[in-house]
Design a protein around this motif. Structure first.
Motif, PDB file in Angstrom:
ATOM      1  N   SER A  81     -20.044  -1.567  -6.877  1.00  0.00           N
ATOM      2  CA  SER A  81     -19.611  -0.897  -6.304  1.00  0.00           C
ATOM      3  C   SER A  81     -19.565  -0.469  -4.823  1.00  0.00           C
ATOM      4  O   SER A  81     -19.317   0.141  -4.098  1.00  0.00           O
ATOM      5  N   THR A  82     -20.680  -1.735  -4.547  1.00  0.00           N
ATOM      6  CA  THR A  82     -20.352  -1.911  -2.505  1.00  0.00           C
ATOM      7  C   THR A  82     -18.766  -2.445  -2.497  1.00  0.00           C
ATOM      8  O   THR A  82     -17.676  -2.053  -1.134  1.00  0.00           O
ATOM      9  N   LEU A  83     -17.662  -3.241  -3.147  1.00  0.00           N
ATOM     10  CA  LEU A  83     -16.261  -4.163  -2.688  1.00  0.00           C
ATOM     11  C   LEU A  83     -15.417  -2.414  -2.923  1.00  0.00           C
ATOM     12  O   LEU A  83     -15.046  -2.756  -2.086  1.00  0.00           O
ATOM     13  N   GLU A  84     -16.313  -1.479  -3.938  1.00  0.00           N
ATOM     14  CA  GLU A  84     -14.881  -0.197  -4.050  1.00  0.00           C
ATOM     15  C   GLU A  84     -15.183   0.962  -2.849  1.00  0.00           C
ATOM     16  O   GLU A  84     -14.037   1.430  -2.417  1.00  0.00           O
ATOM     17  N   LYS A  85     -16.300   1.080  -2.948  1.00  0.00           N
ATOM     18  CA  LYS A  85     -16.488   2.022  -1.677  1.00  0.00           C
ATOM     19  C   LYS A  85     -16.291   2.080  -0.083  1.00  0.00           C
ATOM     20  O   LYS A  85     -15.036   2.528   0.704  1.00  0.00           O
ATOM     21  N   ASP A  86     -15.667  -0.067   0.325  1.00  0.00           N
ATOM     22  CA  ASP A  86     -15.480  -0.409   0.978  1.00  0.00           C
ATOM     23  C   ASP A  86     -14.005  -0.348   1.331  1.00  0.00           C
ATOM     24  O   ASP A  86     -12.672   0.689   1.651  1.00  0.00           O
ATOM     25  N   MET A  87     -13.451  -0.072  -0.231  1.00  0.00           N
ATOM     26  CA  MET A  87     -11.853  -0.773   0.032  1.00  0.00           C
ATOM     27  C   MET A  87     -10.867   0.481  -0.468  1.00  0.00           C
ATOM     28  O   MET A  87     -10.182   1.004   0.865  1.00  0.00           O
ATOM     29  N   ILE A  88     -11.490   1.878  -1.054  1.00  0.00           N
ATOM     30  CA  ILE A  88     -10.490   2.684  -1.213  1.00  0.00           C
ATOM     31  C   ILE A  88     -11.368   3.470   0.109  1.00  0.00           C
ATOM     32  O   ILE A  88     -10.453   4.544   0.779  1.00  0.00           O
ATOM     33  N   LYS A  89     -12.488   3.210   0.837  1.00  0.00           N
ATOM     34  CA  LYS A  89     -12.114   3.805   2.526  1.00  0.00           C
ATOM     35  C   LYS A  89     -11.424   3.687   3.274  1.00  0.00           C
ATOM     36  O   LYS A  89     -10.901   4.214   3.976  1.00  0.00           O
ATOM     37  N   ASN A  90     -11.190   2.106   3.351  1.00  0.00           N
ATOM     38  CA  ASN A  90     -10.242   1.753   3.585  1.00  0.00           C
ATOM     39  C   ASN A  90      -8.244   1.781   3.654  1.00  0.00           C
ATOM     40  O   ASN A  90      -7.686   2.503   4.006  1.00  0.00           O
ATOM     41  N   LEU A  91      -8.495   2.284   1.920  1.00  0.00           N
ATOM     42  CA  LEU A  91      -6.921   2.810   1.438  1.00  0.00           C
ATOM     43  C   LEU A  91      -7.360   4.052   2.314  1.00  0.00           C
ATOM     44  O   LEU A  91      -5.797   4.181   2.807  1.00  0.00           O
ATOM     45  N   ALA A  92      -7.614   4.959   2.571  1.00  0.00           N
ATOM     46  CA  ALA A  92      -8.097   6.664   2.848  1.00  0.00           C
ATOM     47  C   ALA A  92      -7.789   6.703   4.230  1.00  0.00           C
ATOM     48  O   ALA A  92      -7.411   7.569   5.029  1.00  0.00           O
ATOM     49  N   SER A  93      -7.943   5.471   4.780  1.00  0.00           N
ATOM     50  CA  SER A  93      -8.006   5.913   6.326  1.00  0.00           C
ATOM     51  C   SER A  93      -6.768   4.447   7.103  1.00  0.00           C
ATOM     52  O   SER A  93      -6.567   4.968   7.951  1.00  0.00           O
ATOM     53  N   HIS A  94      -6.132   4.042   6.079  1.00  0.00           N
ATOM     54  CA  HIS A  94      -5.192   3.638   6.129  1.00  0.00           C
ATOM     55  C   HIS A  94      -3.662   4.372   7.594  1.00  0.00           C
ATOM     56  O   HIS A  94      -4.118   6.115   6.482  1.00  0.00           O
ATOM     57  N   ALA A  95      -3.350   4.569   8.403  1.00  0.00           N
ATOM     58  CA  ALA A  95      -2.325   5.219   8.874  1.00  0.00           C
ATOM     59  C   ALA A  95      -0.926   5.182   8.726  1.00  0.00           C
ATOM     60  O   ALA A  95       0.017   6.427   8.245  1.00  0.00           O
ATOM     61  N   SER A  96      -0.575   4.135   7.875  1.00  0.00           N
ATOM     62  CA  SER A  96       0.987   3.903   7.231  1.00  0.00           C
ATOM     63  C   SER A  96       0.767   4.579   5.768  1.00  0.00           C
ATOM     64  O   SER A  96      -0.283   4.757   4.991  1.00  0.00           O
ATOM     65  N   PRO A  97       2.127   5.056   5.357  1.00  0.00           N
ATOM     66  CA  PRO A  97       1.839   5.623   4.347  1.00  0.00           C
ATOM     67  C   PRO A  97       1.756   4.662   3.315  1.00  0.00           C
ATOM     68  O   PRO A  97       1.768   3.116   3.048  1.00  0.00           O
ATOM     69  N   LEU A  98       1.085   4.863   1.701  1.00  0.00           N
ATOM     70  CA  LEU A  98       1.199   4.421   0.380  1.00  0.00           C
ATOM     71  C   LEU A  98       2.365   4.181  -0.033  1.00  0.00           C
ATOM     72  O   LEU A  98       2.411   4.500  -0.154  1.00  0.00           O
ATOM     73  N   PRO A  99       2.281   2.612  -0.650  1.00  0.00           N
ATOM     74  CA  PRO A  99       3.404   2.448  -1.788  1.00  0.00           C
ATOM     75  C   PRO A  99       3.069   3.501  -2.369  1.00  0.00           C
ATOM     76  O   PRO A  99       2.920   3.592  -2.943  1.00  0.00           O
ATOM     77  N   LEU A 100       4.945   3.844  -2.589  1.00  0.00           N
ATOM     78  CA  LEU A 100       5.036   5.380  -3.618  1.00  0.00           C
ATOM     79  C   LEU A 100       4.808   4.439  -5.202  1.00  0.00           C
ATOM     80  O   LEU A 100       4.412   5.366  -5.927  1.00  0.00           O
ATOM     81  N   ARG A 101       4.659   3.326  -5.134  1.00  0.00           N
ATOM     82  CA  ARG A 101       4.818   2.863  -6.573  1.00  0.00           C
ATOM     83  C   ARG A 101       3.478   2.875  -6.642  1.00  0.00           C
ATOM     84  O   ARG A 101       3.140   2.877  -8.047  1.00  0.00           O
ATOM     85  N   GLY A 102       2.154   2.753  -5.869  1.00  0.00           N
ATOM     86  CA  GLY A 102       1.448   2.055  -6.273  1.00  0.00           C
ATOM     87  C   GLY A 102       0.919   3.502  -7.131  1.00  0.00           C
ATOM     88  O   GLY A 102      -0.046   4.042  -7.402  1.00  0.00           O
ATOM     89  N   VAL A 103       1.181   4.658  -6.473  1.00  0.00           N
ATOM     90  CA  VAL A 103       0.634   5.995  -5.931  1.00  0.00           C
ATOM     91  C   VAL A 103       1.318   6.545  -7.369  1.00  0.00           C
ATOM     92  O   VAL A 103       0.100   7.328  -8.294  1.00  0.00           O
ATOM     93  N   LEU A 104       2.129   6.136  -8.183  1.00  0.00           N
ATOM     94  CA  LEU A 104       3.069   6.825  -8.855  1.00  0.00           C
ATOM     95  C   LEU A 104       2.583   6.401 -10.020  1.00  0.00           C
ATOM     96  O   LEU A 104       1.974   7.065 -11.458  1.00  0.00           O
TER      97      LEU A 104
END
Length: 234
Positions: A81-104
């Protein structure tokens, strides 16, 4: 003769999938005959299983599949829980586009999870669980934290069985899928406001429920032996 590595892998799998239920006796004689292996290498396998928390060794009683330790489960839940909250919030705050392959990949996993929910076969729940792991591992990978995911998996003997018992309920599968979609939508939509709430419910909710104690108490409670303390796992 089956190799020690193969026997270890087979017994781990049978314990994790609850084919070997908590409290089951692992007879050295029966295992030696089953795998056509002598006692000395077999004891090496059992010692490793004990070290990893899959079995407990009781003096004069033998080797028993370990009962599910909810304290251990809670510790893993807290870590994840501690890791995933921080990690997912960081992913959601990135200004650069997420890798399309990972999203797909994440979207494909959710589609496959939805398909397994409609299947009634027992193996479908195992498939759902594998996809659940795949979804979270893909998030860790997307965040560049796959090493941490692999580290968590090394302490999985109790948590994996705890999860399987909850997945016996079809409504639980639907709830997990819905929360996965919320997590992915938050990441794609760059909205981290509700991540803490979603992840907290996603990982913590079941540990506070009475479902396990009401339906699987025999998997959780240690037996009352004359020698109640299991042998040292070192």
């Amino acid at each position: 003769m089956t190799s020690k590595a193969d026997i270890l892998r087979q017994l781990r799998n049978e314990i994790l999938t609850l084919e070997l239920k908590p409290g089951s006796i692992l007879s050295e004689t029966a295992l030696s005959e089953r795998f056509e292996i002598s006692r000395t290498p077999l004891r090496d396998v059992l010692k490793q299983l004990a070290h990893e928390g899959y079995i407990d060794v009781y003096p004069k009683r033998g080797n028993l599949v370990s009962y599910i330790d909810l304290e251990s489960v809670e510790q893993i839940i807290y870590l994840r829980s501690t890791l995933e909250k921080d990690m997912i919030k960081n992913l959601a705050s990135h200004a650069s586009p997420l890798p399309l392959r990972g999203v797909l990949e994440l979207k494909e996993i959710l589609e496959r999870q939805e398909e397994t929910i409609e299947q009634e076969q027992e193996h479908a729940r195992e498939a759902f669980l594998r996809l659940d792991d795949a979804f979270h591992k893909a998030l860790f990978t997307l965040a560049g934290r796959v090493f941490l995911w692999d580290l968590i998996q090394q302490s999985n003997a109790h948590y994996a069985r705890y999860r399987r018992l909850h997945l016996l309920k079809k409504e639980k599968l639907k709830e997990i899928l819905a929360e996965h979609r919320l997590i992915l939508d938050s990441v794609i939509g760059r909205n981290g406001e509700k991540i803490d709430e979603i992840v907290q419910h996603h990982l913590h909710e079941d540990i506070n429920a009475a479902y396990l104690s009401e339906n699987f108490a025999e998997y959780l409670n240690l037996p009352s032996f004359d020698s109640s303390e299991p042998a040292d796992r070192t």
